[in-house]
Motif scaffolding. Structure first.
Motif, PDB file in Angstrom:
ATOM      1  N   ASN A   1      -9.513 -11.464 -17.929  1.00 15.13           N
ATOM      2  CA  ASN A   1      -8.384 -11.949 -18.736  1.00 15.13           C
ATOM      3  C   ASN A   1      -8.035 -11.052 -19.922  1.00 15.13           C
ATOM      4  OD1 ASN A   1     -10.774 -12.687 -19.843  1.00 15.13           O
ATOM      5  ND2 ASN A   1     -10.128 -14.738 -20.496  1.00 15.13           N
ATOM      6  N   GLN A   2      -8.892 -10.062 -20.238  1.00 16.66           N
ATOM      7  CA  GLN A   2      -8.562  -9.158 -21.359  1.00 16.66           C
ATOM      8  C   GLN A   2      -8.258  -7.742 -20.867  1.00 16.66           C
ATOM      9  OE1 GLN A   2     -10.977  -9.828 -25.147  1.00 16.66           O
ATOM     10  NE2 GLN A   2     -12.316 -10.696 -23.597  1.00 16.66           N
ATOM     11  N   ARG A   3      -8.375  -7.574 -19.568  1.00 20.74           N
ATOM     12  CA  ARG A   3      -8.305  -6.226 -18.987  1.00 20.74           C
ATOM     13  C   ARG A   3      -6.955  -5.541 -19.221  1.00 20.74           C
ATOM     14  NH1 ARG A   3      -9.642  -5.105 -12.678  1.00 20.74           N
ATOM     15  NH2 ARG A   3      -9.641  -2.853 -12.762  1.00 20.74           N
TER      16      ARG A   3
ATOM     17  N   ARG B   1      -6.252   5.329 -10.769  1.00 19.39           N
ATOM     18  CA  ARG B   1      -7.625   5.379 -10.272  1.00 19.39           C
ATOM     19  C   ARG B   1      -8.596   4.794 -11.308  1.00 19.39           C
ATOM     20  NH1 ARG B   1      -9.926   7.690  -5.804  1.00 19.39           N
ATOM     21  NH2 ARG B   1      -7.918   8.575  -5.223  1.00 19.39           N
ATOM     22  N   VAL B   2      -8.316   5.093 -12.576  1.00 20.80           N
ATOM     23  CA  VAL B   2      -9.161   4.535 -13.641  1.00 20.80           C
ATOM     24  C   VAL B   2      -9.097   3.004 -13.570  1.00 20.80           C
ATOM     25  CG1 VAL B   2      -9.297   4.211 -16.157  1.00 20.80           C
ATOM     26  CG2 VAL B   2      -9.074   6.511 -15.218  1.00 20.80           C
ATOM     27  N   TYR B   3      -7.900   2.470 -13.448  1.00 16.04           N
ATOM     28  CA  TYR B   3      -7.723   1.004 -13.409  1.00 16.04           C
ATOM     29  C   TYR B   3      -8.477   0.392 -12.221  1.00 16.04           C
ATOM     30  CZ  TYR B   3      -5.441  -3.521 -13.814  1.00 16.04           C
ATOM     31  OH  TYR B   3      -5.194  -4.874 -13.975  1.00 16.04           O
ATOM     32  N   LYS B   4      -8.326   1.040 -11.066  1.00 19.46           N
ATOM     33  CA  LYS B   4      -8.985   0.520  -9.858  1.00 19.46           C
ATOM     34  C   LYS B   4     -10.507   0.628  -9.945  1.00 19.46           C
ATOM     35  CE  LYS B   4      -5.422   1.669  -6.493  1.00 19.46           C
ATOM     36  NZ  LYS B   4      -5.093   2.676  -5.470  1.00 19.46           N
ATOM     37  N   SER B   5     -10.962   1.729 -10.595  1.00 21.53           N
ATOM     38  CA  SER B   5     -12.409   1.994 -10.604  1.00 21.53           C
ATOM     39  C   SER B   5     -13.139   1.312 -11.750  1.00 21.53           C
ATOM     40  CB  SER B   5     -12.663   3.502 -10.687  1.00 21.53           C
ATOM     41  OG  SER B   5     -11.909   4.167  -9.720  1.00 21.53           O
ATOM     42  N   LEU B   6     -12.407   0.734 -12.688  1.00 17.92           N
ATOM     43  CA  LEU B   6     -13.064   0.118 -13.854  1.00 17.92           C
ATOM     44  C   LEU B   6     -14.188  -0.852 -13.485  1.00 17.92           C
ATOM     45  CD1 LEU B   6     -10.198  -0.442 -16.444  1.00 17.92           C
ATOM     46  CD2 LEU B   6     -12.372   0.714 -16.854  1.00 17.92           C
TER      47      LEU B   6
ATOM     48  N   GLY C   1     -16.345  -3.882 -22.389  1.00 16.47           N
ATOM     49  CA  GLY C   1     -16.464  -5.297 -22.009  1.00 16.47           C
ATOM     50  C   GLY C   1     -15.084  -5.918 -21.799  1.00 16.47           C
ATOM     51  N   LYS C   2     -14.142  -5.599 -22.694  1.00 20.95           N
ATOM     52  CA  LYS C   2     -12.773  -6.124 -22.556  1.00 20.95           C
ATOM     53  C   LYS C   2     -12.101  -5.564 -21.305  1.00 20.95           C
ATOM     54  CE  LYS C   2     -11.817  -7.044 -27.413  1.00 20.95           C
ATOM     55  NZ  LYS C   2     -11.084  -6.621 -28.603  1.00 20.95           N
TER      56      LYS C   2
ATOM     57  N   LEU D   1      -6.261   1.630 -23.850  1.00 14.90           N
ATOM     58  CA  LEU D   1      -6.887   2.805 -23.221  1.00 14.90           C
ATOM     59  C   LEU D   1      -5.849   3.920 -23.005  1.00 14.90           C
ATOM     60  CD1 LEU D   1      -9.759   3.443 -21.920  1.00 14.90           C
ATOM     61  CD2 LEU D   1      -8.657   3.023 -19.750  1.00 14.90           C
ATOM     62  N   LEU D   2      -4.659   3.498 -22.584  1.00 12.73           N
ATOM     63  CA  LEU D   2      -3.554   4.455 -22.389  1.00 12.73           C
ATOM     64  C   LEU D   2      -3.203   5.124 -23.718  1.00 12.73           C
ATOM     65  CD1 LEU D   2      -1.122   2.649 -19.961  1.00 12.73           C
ATOM     66  CD2 LEU D   2      -1.685   5.050 -19.850  1.00 12.73           C
ATOM     67  N   ASP D   3      -3.091   4.314 -24.771  1.00  6.68           N
ATOM     68  CA  ASP D   3      -2.753   4.879 -26.088  1.00  6.68           C
ATOM     69  C   ASP D   3      -3.798   5.897 -26.535  1.00  6.68           C
ATOM     70  OD1 ASP D   3      -0.485   3.345 -26.291  1.00  6.68           O
ATOM     71  OD2 ASP D   3      -1.480   1.701 -27.352  1.00  6.68           O
ATOM     72  N   LEU D   4      -5.050   5.584 -26.230  1.00 11.55           N
ATOM     73  CA  LEU D   4      -6.136   6.440 -26.703  1.00 11.55           C
ATOM     74  C   LEU D   4      -6.253   7.756 -25.935  1.00 11.55           C
ATOM     75  CD1 LEU D   4      -8.943   3.766 -27.228  1.00 11.55           C
ATOM     76  CD2 LEU D   4      -7.942   5.193 -29.025  1.00 11.55           C
ATOM     77  N   TYR D   5      -6.029   7.690 -24.619  1.00 11.95           N
ATOM     78  CA  TYR D   5      -6.365   8.858 -23.792  1.00 11.95           C
ATOM     79  C   TYR D   5      -5.202   9.541 -23.087  1.00 11.95           C
ATOM     80  CZ  TYR D   5     -11.220   7.709 -24.544  1.00 11.95           C
ATOM     81  OH  TYR D   5     -12.432   7.480 -25.132  1.00 11.95           O
TER      82      TYR D   5
END
Lengths: 186, 150
Positions: free
Chosen positions: A15-17, A56-61, A9-10, A24-28
């Motif tokens: 505004n939280q993206r 691509r992840v950022y664009k496809s979110l 959801g974030k 997400l970067l830290d995790l994966y």
């Protein structure tokens, strides 16, 4: 991941993206890097593909439909980006993606970010003898610690087939390693 | 960093001999974040570029329309403004007797034509004159034949 839907959801909220994307970067980042590195072999290649993957992840979110877990979805993007990279590097000198991978493996010794010795080189050679799909399935299960169901979703191959191919490749690797005296029979 | 993450680095280094530059993941994270923000800006530029294409297309269409309009606007005696035609007709009637209105018509009408178009105008006027002469000749022949017949 706990509260994955809240985290998604974030990521989908305008505004939280950005903040969620850092998380997400830290995790994966590491898991995806190593997943990519085993497919494209050299660090430089893996670095390129990792960046493309996250872009691509950022664009496809906004299009993420949550049909799979976030982790599986990202691994799938990373896997496809790696194959796309090999395909792009195939050029006129190579007939297949496997040949491109073989070229990178042959140059492994001269890679400044390879510190393996003869034993590790032998393991790479054994892995290289596996058919492309089997090698990737083995690596996803053994090194990336992914579940069979996740590998099935990433590669779009039936879970039963994944299991069969994995155990087949384990048998092959064990035999090859015994022959190369990298393993000692109990 | 949890034990699983440490383990993933270790297994790849130990079993596969893969190494990494120092602080790679930190540097890579910053690069990715910077690329993501650049990508956002690029999107805005791309949108502007898209708009610019429309402006350019509109401009080309406008130039084309002006060119077509100008071509049509090169006057012939037939499509002179009403005031000019009235003047010409008056002159024509006055000069009917000596039948020398054509040269004067062209001279007067040419005053309303821009320098660039004078040549085209004169040529059009000449063609119209030849066609008119031809028509008059035919008319006269028909008239003479009718007179002979009746």
């Amino acid at each position: 991941m706990k509260n994955e839907s809240e985290f998604i959801g974030k990521l989908l909220s305008a505004n939280q993206r950005d903040e969620a994307f850092k998380k997400l970067l830290d995790l994966y980042q590491k898991r995806l890097y190593w997943h990519i590195r085993k497919i494209v072999i050299t660090h430089e290649n893996a670095d390129d593909v990792l960046q493309n993957t996250f872009l691509r992840v950022y664009k496809s979110l906004p299009n993420f439909q949550q049909k799979s877990t976030l982790s599986t979805w990202m691994f799938r993007i990373a896997y496809n980006e790696s194959l796309r990279f090999l395909e792009q590097n195939k050029n006129k000198y190579y007939d297949s993606v496997e040949e491109v991978q073989q070229k990178y493996l042959n140059n492994l010794v001269s890679d400044s970010y390879f510190e393996g010795d003869e034993v590790q080189l032998k393991l790479h050679r054994v892995l290289a003898q596996l058919p492309e799909k089997e090698r990737q399935i083995f690596q996803m299960k053994y090194y990336d610690d992914l579940k069979f169901r996740e590998i099935a979703e990433i590669t779009e191959i039936a879970e039963g087939t994944i299991k069969t191919l994995y155990y087949k490749s384990v048998g092959f690797i064990e035999k090859q390693m015994l022959d190369a005296e990298l393993l000692v029979k109990n | 960093m949890d034990s699983k993450e440490k383990n993933i680095d270790k297994i790849h280094k130990k079993e596969l001999g893969f190494d990494l530059p120092e602080d790679y993941f930190l540097k890579s994270k910053n690069q990715i974040l910077s690329k993501v923000s650049t990508n956002k800006e690029t999107k805005i530029i791309a949108l502007l570029k898209h708009k610019m294409v429309w402006f350019a297309a509109a401009g080309i269409a406008l130039i084309f329309a002006i060119a077509v309009y100008k071509q049509q606007a090169i006057p012939s005696i037939k499509n002179m403004p009403v005031l000019v035609l009235d003047t010409l007709n008056t002159d024509k009637n006055l000069n009917m007797a000596n039948y020398s209105f054509f040269e004067e018509d062209v001279l007067i009408a040419s005053l309303f034509v821009s320098d660039n178009n004078v040549e085209i105008f004169v040529s059009n006027a000449f063609i119209e004159d030849v066609v008119t002469d031809e028509y008059l000749d035919e008319f006269i022949v028909e008239e003479l034949m009718n007179e002979d017949l009746f």
